[in-house]
Write a protein that holds these residues in place. Structure first.
Motif, mmCIF file in Angstrom:
data_model
loop_
_atom_site.group_PDB
_atom_site.id
_atom_site.type_symbol
_atom_site.label_atom_id
_atom_site.label_comp_id
_atom_site.label_asym_id
_atom_site.label_seq_id
_atom_site.Cartn_x
_atom_site.Cartn_y
_atom_site.Cartn_z
ATOM 1 N N ASN A 310 0.833 -1.208 0.000
ATOM 2 C CA ASN A 310 0.000 0.000 0.000
ATOM 3 C C ASN A 310 0.871 1.263 0.000
ATOM 4 O OD1 ASN A 310 0.342 1.159 2.740
ATOM 5 N ND2 ASN A 310 -0.628 -0.735 3.435
ATOM 6 N N ALA A 311 0.262 2.348 -0.492
ATOM 7 C CA ALA A 311 1.002 3.592 -0.712
ATOM 8 C C ALA A 311 1.617 4.112 0.574
ATOM 9 C CB ALA A 311 0.083 4.642 -1.333
ATOM 10 N N GLU A 312 0.889 3.956 1.691
ATOM 11 C CA GLU A 312 1.385 4.458 2.975
ATOM 12 C C GLU A 312 2.662 3.740 3.379
ATOM 13 O OE1 GLU A 312 1.010 7.009 6.358
ATOM 14 O OE2 GLU A 312 0.058 6.983 4.388
ATOM 15 N N GLU A 313 2.674 2.416 3.214
ATOM 16 C CA GLU A 313 3.868 1.649 3.566
ATOM 17 C C GLU A 313 5.055 2.046 2.688
ATOM 18 O OE1 GLU A 313 1.984 -2.508 5.317
ATOM 19 O OE2 GLU A 313 2.547 -2.382 3.222
ATOM 20 N N LYS A 314 4.811 2.226 1.403
ATOM 21 C CA LYS A 314 5.893 2.625 0.495
ATOM 22 C C LYS A 314 6.447 3.994 0.883
ATOM 23 C CE LYS A 314 4.409 0.178 -3.683
ATOM 24 N NZ LYS A 314 3.950 0.353 -5.068
ATOM 25 N N ARG A 315 5.519 4.913 1.221
ATOM 26 C CA ARG A 315 5.927 6.283 1.529
ATOM 27 C C ARG A 315 6.750 6.328 2.811
ATOM 28 N NH1 ARG A 315 1.189 8.419 0.153
ATOM 29 N NH2 ARG A 315 0.348 8.183 2.243
ATOM 30 N N GLU A 316 6.456 5.418 3.741
ATOM 31 C CA GLU A 316 7.075 5.484 5.055
ATOM 32 C C GLU A 316 8.225 4.491 5.215
ATOM 33 O OE1 GLU A 316 4.380 6.052 8.245
ATOM 34 O OE2 GLU A 316 3.851 7.895 7.214
ATOM 35 N N ALA A 317 8.835 4.109 4.091
ATOM 36 C CA ALA A 317 9.898 3.106 4.134
ATOM 37 C C ALA A 317 11.076 3.560 4.994
ATOM 38 C CB ALA A 317 10.370 2.780 2.717
ATOM 39 N N LEU A 318 11.429 4.848 4.904
ATOM 40 C CA LEU A 318 12.562 5.332 5.704
ATOM 41 C C LEU A 318 12.224 5.322 7.190
ATOM 42 C CD1 LEU A 318 15.450 6.392 5.646
ATOM 43 C CD2 LEU A 318 14.530 8.703 5.459
ATOM 44 N N LYS A 319 10.980 5.649 7.508
ATOM 45 C CA LYS A 319 10.558 5.598 8.910
ATOM 46 C C LYS A 319 10.637 4.148 9.423
ATOM 47 C CE LYS A 319 6.640 7.687 9.990
ATOM 48 N NZ LYS A 319 5.215 7.886 10.371
ATOM 49 N N MET A 320 10.244 3.211 8.557
ATOM 50 C CA MET A 320 10.365 1.791 8.925
ATOM 51 C C MET A 320 11.819 1.454 9.257
ATOM 52 S SD MET A 320 8.242 -0.294 6.055
ATOM 53 C CE MET A 320 6.532 0.055 5.664
ATOM 54 N N ALA A 321 12.725 1.898 8.389
ATOM 55 C CA ALA A 321 14.147 1.598 8.597
ATOM 56 C C ALA A 321 14.632 2.192 9.908
ATOM 57 C CB ALA A 321 14.971 2.137 7.423
ATOM 58 N N ASP A 322 14.246 3.446 10.186
ATOM 59 C CA ASP A 322 14.675 4.087 11.433
ATOM 60 C C ASP A 322 14.107 3.369 12.653
ATOM 61 O OD1 ASP A 322 16.446 5.983 10.650
ATOM 62 O OD2 ASP A 322 14.992 7.599 10.471
ATOM 63 N N GLY A 323 12.841 2.958 12.547
ATOM 64 C CA GLY A 323 12.236 2.217 13.658
ATOM 65 C C GLY A 323 12.950 0.898 13.894
ATOM 66 N N PHE A 324 13.337 0.238 12.807
ATOM 67 C CA PHE A 324 14.048 -1.037 12.915
ATOM 68 C C PHE A 324 15.429 -0.830 13.528
ATOM 69 C CE2 PHE A 324 16.736 -4.446 11.318
ATOM 70 C CZ PHE A 324 15.966 -5.567 11.605
ATOM 71 N N ILE A 325 16.138 0.207 13.067
ATOM 72 C CA ILE A 325 17.477 0.511 13.599
ATOM 73 C C ILE A 325 17.404 0.767 15.098
ATOM 74 C CG2 ILE A 325 19.272 2.303 13.597
ATOM 75 C CD1 ILE A 325 18.832 2.426 10.510
ATOM 76 N N GLU A 326 16.349 1.490 15.515
ATOM 77 C CA GLU A 326 16.167 1.759 16.947
ATOM 78 C C GLU A 326 15.888 0.468 17.708
ATOM 79 O OE1 GLU A 326 13.200 4.232 19.951
ATOM 80 O OE2 GLU A 326 12.741 4.103 17.821
#
Length: 357
Positions: A310-326
């Motif tokens: 979905n578009a929201e998940e694609k748009r927030e990919a960098l936020k996903m990465a930052d959340g994972f790194i944390e």
């Protein structure tokens, strides 16, 4: 800088305020372009300013290769403010949307840039103290064929890693691939182990079949038998360094990887570990989802965006990465992030999967 938990709060609380219409049709043209982040705006740099970065600023660097795709780099100065970093991510999202979600996105932090980023600036990268001011050094950036050098290293978890295009990167104990476009040179060091020799053939074939559509020539070279083509690109061969078994063991540890399926539909990221035994079956990557490939031990996180996610998940990919790194307690400012749309995968990502062809 604020603690990592504050970083995610800023991501979640800051509304998307970047001014619309900042990127014009020239961004779709092949070439290298750079924008400096000033408040919530992307200010284009002159060609003469390319390659010089102020450590108090953040930048967008777009390398558009036309039909071959584009790479969008977010460059973060070591002294840039958190607001600038968040704005840079938002503007990158806006530019990515403008380009149809096609670019591969990378986050580059000052001092930890990838070899791919550094190669965009043939005269090197210059760091300057402070923020916006004049006095940039002129830099040339050609748009000729992309030359890459990969190091093949390890015993159990053997991986290809892009390194600086120089004899300085070579040693006798490993194998290397010099990708020159129409020719792919597979170079075997005199002290390389049997696993590396096998892997270098596999990776060279993978590059030929998936990135050159079978149309490149693979040249196998042993140390001491370097071709004229290699010497033209790298110069005369110096005395090469020896390698040690301990280095292979360290490489094995840093080459480990896990694959996670990501769901962010509710606004709260949900992670499900799919596998921690690479190479992974390729069919684990489902087109309707996003996945994180965790190579954090080697300082790298990949986010793969399925074409049907979905578009929201694609748009927030960098936020996903930052959340994972944390979540994994990786150092945010030292961990490279690469965001890959389905269909734009490169060998550095593909090598973690079985039979990618």
């Amino acid at each position: 800088s604020p603690p990592r938990s504050d970083v995610m709060c800023e991501w979640l609380m800051l509304p998307f305020q970047a001014a619309p219409g900042q990127f014009g049709p020239e961004a779709r043209e092949p070439g290298l372009r750079c924008w400096r982040v000033e408040k919530m705006k992307a200010v284009p740099l002159e060609p003469s300013e390319l390659g010089a970065f102020f450590n108090g600023d953040s930048y967008l660097v777009l390398h558009n290769r036309g039909e071959e795709g584009a790479d969008l780099h977010m460059w973060i100065g070591e002294k840039s403010s958190r607001d600038e970093q968040v704005a840079c991510a938002m503007l990158a999202t806006q530019l990515d949307n403008f380009l149809g979600g096609d670019p591969i996105q990378h986050r580059q932090v000052q001092g930890y840039e990838s070899s791919e980023f550094m190669s965009l600036f043939p005269r090197g990268v210059t760091y300057k103290e402070g923020g916006v001011e004049s006095g940039f050094r002129k830099s040339q950036s050609g748009c000729g064929p992309v030359h890459r050098l990969y190091q093949i290293k390890g015993k159990r978890n053997i991986r290809a890693k892009e390194v600086e295009l120089s004899w300085e990167s070579f040693n006798k104990g490993d194998c290397f691939i010099l990708d020159l476009g129409e020719t792919i040179v597979s170079w075997v060091g005199s002290q390389a182990n049997i696993f590396e020799k096998q892997k270098v053939r596999e990776i060279a074939t993978l590059i030929r079949d998936t990135e050159r559509h079978g149309k490149a020539q693979i040249t196998n070279v042993s140390e001491g038998e370097e071709t004229t083509e290699m010497l033209e690109v790298l110069g005369p061969v110096p005395d090469l360094k020896d390698s040690t078994p301990e280095e292979d063991s360290r490489a094995d540890a840093s080459n480990s990887a896990s694959l996670y399926k990501v769901s962010d539909a509710t606004g709260l990221m949900k992670l499900t570990k799919v596998s921690d035994k690479s190479p992974f079956p390729r069919d684990l990557l489902l087109r309707d989802d996003c996945f994180i490939l965790d190579n954090g031990a080697n300082g790298k996180i990949f986010v793969w965006k399925g074409s049907g996610a979905n578009a929201e998940e694609k748009r927030e990919a960098l936020k996903m990465a930052d959340g994972f790194i944390e979540k994994m307690n990786y150092p945010r400012m030292k961990t490279q992030v690469e965001i890959i749309p389905q269909g734009r995968e490169r060998v550095i990502f593909k090598q973690f999967f079985q039979d990618w062809n």
